[in-house]
Design an enzyme around this catalytic site. Structure first.
Site, mmCIF file in Angstrom:
data_model
loop_
_atom_site.group_PDB
_atom_site.id
_atom_site.type_symbol
_atom_site.label_atom_id
_atom_site.label_comp_id
_atom_site.label_asym_id
_atom_site.label_seq_id
_atom_site.Cartn_x
_atom_site.Cartn_y
_atom_site.Cartn_z
ATOM 1 N N CYS A 2 9.977 13.821 -14.550
ATOM 2 C CA CYS A 2 10.865 14.979 -14.511
ATOM 3 C C CYS A 2 10.719 15.782 -13.222
ATOM 4 C CB CYS A 2 10.643 15.916 -15.683
ATOM 5 S SG CYS A 2 10.892 15.149 -17.273
ATOM 6 N N ARG A 27 11.321 11.313 -9.317
ATOM 7 C CA ARG A 27 10.360 11.699 -10.355
ATOM 8 C C ARG A 27 10.834 11.302 -11.753
ATOM 9 N NH1 ARG A 27 6.728 15.519 -8.139
ATOM 10 N NH2 ARG A 27 5.993 15.926 -10.222
ATOM 11 N N ASN A 101 9.003 19.989 -17.849
ATOM 12 C CA ASN A 101 8.315 18.741 -17.505
ATOM 13 C C ASN A 101 7.001 18.746 -18.265
ATOM 14 O OD1 ASN A 101 7.149 16.501 -16.283
ATOM 15 N ND2 ASN A 101 6.523 17.634 -14.454
ATOM 16 N N GLY A 102 6.678 17.661 -18.967
ATOM 17 C CA GLY A 102 5.420 17.604 -19.715
ATOM 18 C C GLY A 102 5.683 17.310 -21.174
ATOM 19 N N GLU A 484 -2.646 -6.089 -6.879
ATOM 20 C CA GLU A 484 -1.639 -5.188 -6.312
ATOM 21 C C GLU A 484 -0.327 -5.948 -6.051
ATOM 22 O OE1 GLU A 484 -1.195 -2.188 -6.124
ATOM 23 O OE2 GLU A 484 0.171 -1.794 -4.489
ATOM 24 N N HIS A 507 -11.572 -20.821 -16.016
ATOM 25 C CA HIS A 507 -11.979 -20.319 -17.338
ATOM 26 C C HIS A 507 -10.777 -20.021 -18.222
ATOM 27 C CE1 HIS A 507 -16.085 -20.200 -15.957
ATOM 28 N NE2 HIS A 507 -15.713 -19.508 -14.885
ATOM 29 N N LYS A 609 7.788 8.386 -10.442
ATOM 30 C CA LYS A 609 6.792 8.397 -9.378
ATOM 31 C C LYS A 609 5.474 9.020 -9.828
ATOM 32 C CE LYS A 609 5.354 7.888 -5.159
ATOM 33 N NZ LYS A 609 4.968 6.516 -4.818
HETATM 34 O O1 M6R Z 1 -0.088 9.382 -7.963
HETATM 35 P P1 M6R Z 1 -1.094 8.368 -8.392
HETATM 36 O O2 M6R Z 1 -1.721 7.647 -7.261
HETATM 37 O O3 M6R Z 1 -2.140 8.971 -9.321
HETATM 38 O O4 M6R Z 1 -0.287 7.334 -9.266
HETATM 39 C C1 M6R Z 1 -0.937 6.292 -9.936
HETATM 40 C C2 M6R Z 1 0.040 5.238 -10.421
HETATM 41 O O5 M6R Z 1 0.945 5.799 -11.337
HETATM 42 C C3 M6R Z 1 0.825 4.596 -9.270
HETATM 43 O O6 M6R Z 1 -0.018 4.054 -8.314
HETATM 44 C C4 M6R Z 1 1.762 3.495 -9.803
HETATM 45 O O7 M6R Z 1 1.008 2.444 -10.317
HETATM 46 C C5 M6R Z 1 2.711 3.026 -8.703
HETATM 47 N N1 M6R Z 1 4.062 3.053 -9.174
HETATM 48 C C6 M6R Z 1 2.432 1.649 -8.227
HETATM 49 O O8 M6R Z 1 3.309 1.251 -7.220
#
Ligand code: M6R
Length: 614
Positions: A2, A27, A101-102, A484, A507, A609
């Site tokens: 949000c 967001r 938001n929350g 990653e 394994h 995000k």
């Molecule tokens: O803002 P942060 O680094 O705490 O966010 C952590 C994860 O939500 C963030 O890295 C998420 O995994 C990304 N979308 C990965 O690309």
């Protein structure tokens, strides 16, 4: 999660709010809405889907012009993402509007109470209860700020709330607990937003709000109090980037721009931290050398991509600083009985500094008296305030949901911390630390070199757009890189992707290998001969079973050539620093493959995000 914007000043509020929402859409993008006060009336508009739908609705039916308003982009928690559940929510009288938001955890009890008292609630959200609670409080006297204080004292959970009321036509009220909210201070106008990107085109002067604070925003000034109405202490700061950093700058996607910015981001994160004598000086560390010498264990907590940076940090810390290091998913950390003490250093890594799981992990560690160090990219966010020390990564604003440049700068930050601890504790000679720092300083040019050679990777990605699954293998620091690479592909291309430690293949996971399955393998530098040779054997094992091998290895590594269906060369760098160069092709790969499938890589489905709920 949000995005929130509030405005009061001399300009048309709708334009300012919509522009802010466009900058905050990353967001959350399940729905969008606005509320404006004009001509003594409250006007609202909201639509499910991306901001473009709301813009369309506003064009069809323009609201009355006003100079006070607020807007919201939603990442749904309570109730599906439809028009009805979109914010703002209004009370029974249609004079109070609220955005949020929350998560308000006691909303069910509040809603029951409100319905029993005769309020009509029309949505499935937790937020709507607040509009009706404000309605009741306003009836019992005082202005919107006083009503908000009384309501907040009844709420449980995490929230940023912003409200407007026709009875207070020059006032926007914000409230904050555990969720982000910053104030933008202008000349005859003021702003409220989830982050500074929303108002950066208008002002770079900001105020960081603390926990449990209420802000009253008028065109002529800003007042901040706590939930009891006492004046609160706030921190003013100047944002050190400008509006161009929050724009695409000619790229089709923010993600492409952010990938391209990585050499500069790495260089900026090193800047000012290396003295002329080669010694590291980490000013914001705020944990004394003596305290660092007493540390006997390090625990890293983080989520998602930041967690992968933490996994790489473990190798660097154990190797350079000689300290035991554990890495924990922040969302799991406080639910087990981790053994912490005043000599434990907890390092929390978070790009946004607002990830609720990371914040909760930090608070859990604080209760157990551990020392806390944050690695964070966003000035003014919550995490640095809750830690003893902080190391800012200077990546600049990261707007695409998939983390790229933030990850590389987090790696730089953890290398700096590991080397700094080695310097303080004397686990490496000064000249050894200096030699490694000099190699670090050469990394921007190495990353640049990788970026210059990405066309074959893009071609490969396009050719694999029809695949259902891709596996990623690595050893040592190449293992978190594999994780990653898989995460990037999942979140952007919505494909099944898994990262494995190559040694674990035999394994179990080797059973997944079938004819034509694309497997990306990250090969350690040749100088790590044992590791290197073992992974070359792994490549042969999977190739023998029909896998299509995509090998990322040091340029000129002839030993892998016979077993690679596709070979991607990266510059030779020391093993521990190798993730800085091997991650980049995986970012480009995922971005290109997702784009080939027609996905919006900046706003992948179901994601947001900054994850400000647990
Ligand atoms: O803002 P942060 O680094 O705490 O966010 C952590 C994860 O939500 C963030 O890295 C998420 O995994 C990304 N979308 C990965 O690309």
């Amino acid at each position: 999660m949000c995005g929130i914007v509030g405005y009061v000043g001399g300009r048309p509020a709708l334009d300012v709010v919509i522009e802010g929402l466009a900058r905050l859409e990353y967001r959350g993008y399940d729905s969008a809405g606005v509320a404006l006060l004009a001509e003594g009336r409250l006007a609202t508009a909201k639509r499910a889907g991306k901001l473009v739908n709301l813009r369309g609705a506003l064009e069809e039916e323009p609201p009355p012009a006003g100079t006070l308003g607020m807007g919201h982009t939603r990442w749904a928690t309570h109730g599906p993402p439809n028009d009805r559940n979109a914010h703002p929510h209004v009370d029974c009288t249609g004079t109070v509007a609220v955005i949020h938001n929350g998560i308000i955890e006691n909303f069910a009890a509040l809603r029951g109470e409100l319905e029993e008292a005769g309020h009509k609630l029309g949505s499935d959200t937790d937020t709507e209860a607040v509009a009706h609670l404000l309605e009741d409080e306003l009836k019992s006297g005082g202005d919107l700020a006083a009503a908000m204080r009384r309501v907040c004292r009844r709420l449980e959970g995490a929230f940023t709330l912003v409200a407007v009321h026709t009875g207070d036509p020059d006032l926007v009220v914000g409230a904050r607990r555990n969720s982000p909210l910053v104030v933008g201070v202008g000349d005859g106008e003021n702003f409220l937003a989830s982050d500074v990107a929303a108002f950066i085109a208008h002002t770079r002067d900001a105020i960081e709000l603390g926990q449990d604070q209420i802000v009253e925003l008028r065109a002529g000034g800003v007042t901040v109090t706590d939930f009891e109405g006492r004046p609160a202490e706030v921190k003013e700061y100047h944002v050190d980037w400008d509006v161009s950093a929050a724009e695409k700058g000619g790229y089709d996607y923010f993600m492409l721009k952010e990938i391209a910015e990585q050499p500069r981001a790495v260089a900026d994160t090193l800047l000012g931290r290396i003295g002329t004598d080669g010694r590291l000086t980490l000013d914001e560390m705020r944990i004394s050398d003596q305290e660092l010498r007493e540390v006997d264990k390090i625990i890293i907590v983080a989520c998602g991509t930041s967690f992968h940076a933490g996994l790489i940090a473990k190798y660097a810390i154990e190797h350079w600083a000689g300290l035991p290091c554990e890495v924990e998913l922040a969302s799991e950390f406080r639910y087990r009985d981790a053994i912490l003490s005043p000599t434990t250093l907890v390092i929390a890594i978070s790009q946004s500094g607002e990830t609720m799981d990371a914040l909760m992990a930090v608070r859990h560690a604080r209760e157990q008296k551990a020392k806390l160090l944050g690695i964070c990219n966003v000035n003014g966010s919550t995490l640095p305030r809750e830690c003893d020390g902080v190391l800012y990564t200077h990546a600049g604003p990261e707007i695409a949901v998939a983390s790229t440049k933030a990850f590389l700068t987090q790696l730089v930050a953890v290398y700096l911390i590991a080397l700094y601890i080695a310097q303080v504790r004397g686990t490496k000679w000064g000249d050894e630390v200096f030699a490694m720092v000099q190699l670090l300083e050469r990394m921007p040019e190495k990353v640049e070199k990788v970026l210059e050679t990405m066309e074959p990777v893009r071609e490969l990605a396009r050719s694999l757009a029809g695949e259902r699954c891709v596996l990623f293998l690595g050893r040592h620091v190449g293992f978190p890189v594999a994780l990653e690479g898989a995460l990037k592909l999942k979140e952007l291309a919505y494909m099944h992707a898994e990262g494995f430690a190559a040694g674990e293949l035999k394994h179990g996971p080797i059973a997944l290998i079938e004819s034509g399955l694309p497997v990306v393998v990250v090969v350690p530098p040749r100088a790590r001969d044992v590791l290197h040779d073992k992974i070359v054997s792994n490549i042969q094992e999977i190739r023998a079973r029909g896998a299509r091998t995509i090998v990322i290895a040091e340029e000129g590594d002839a030993s892998v050539e016979p077993y690679a269906d596709t070979l991607i060369g990266v510059p030779a760098v020391p093993t521990l620093l190798q993730p800085l160069v091997t991650t980049v092709p995986l970012q480009v790969f995922a971005c290109e493959l997702a784009t080939a499938k027609g996905h919006d890589v900046d706003q992948p489905r179901n994601l947001a995000k900054s994850v400000t709920v647990e």
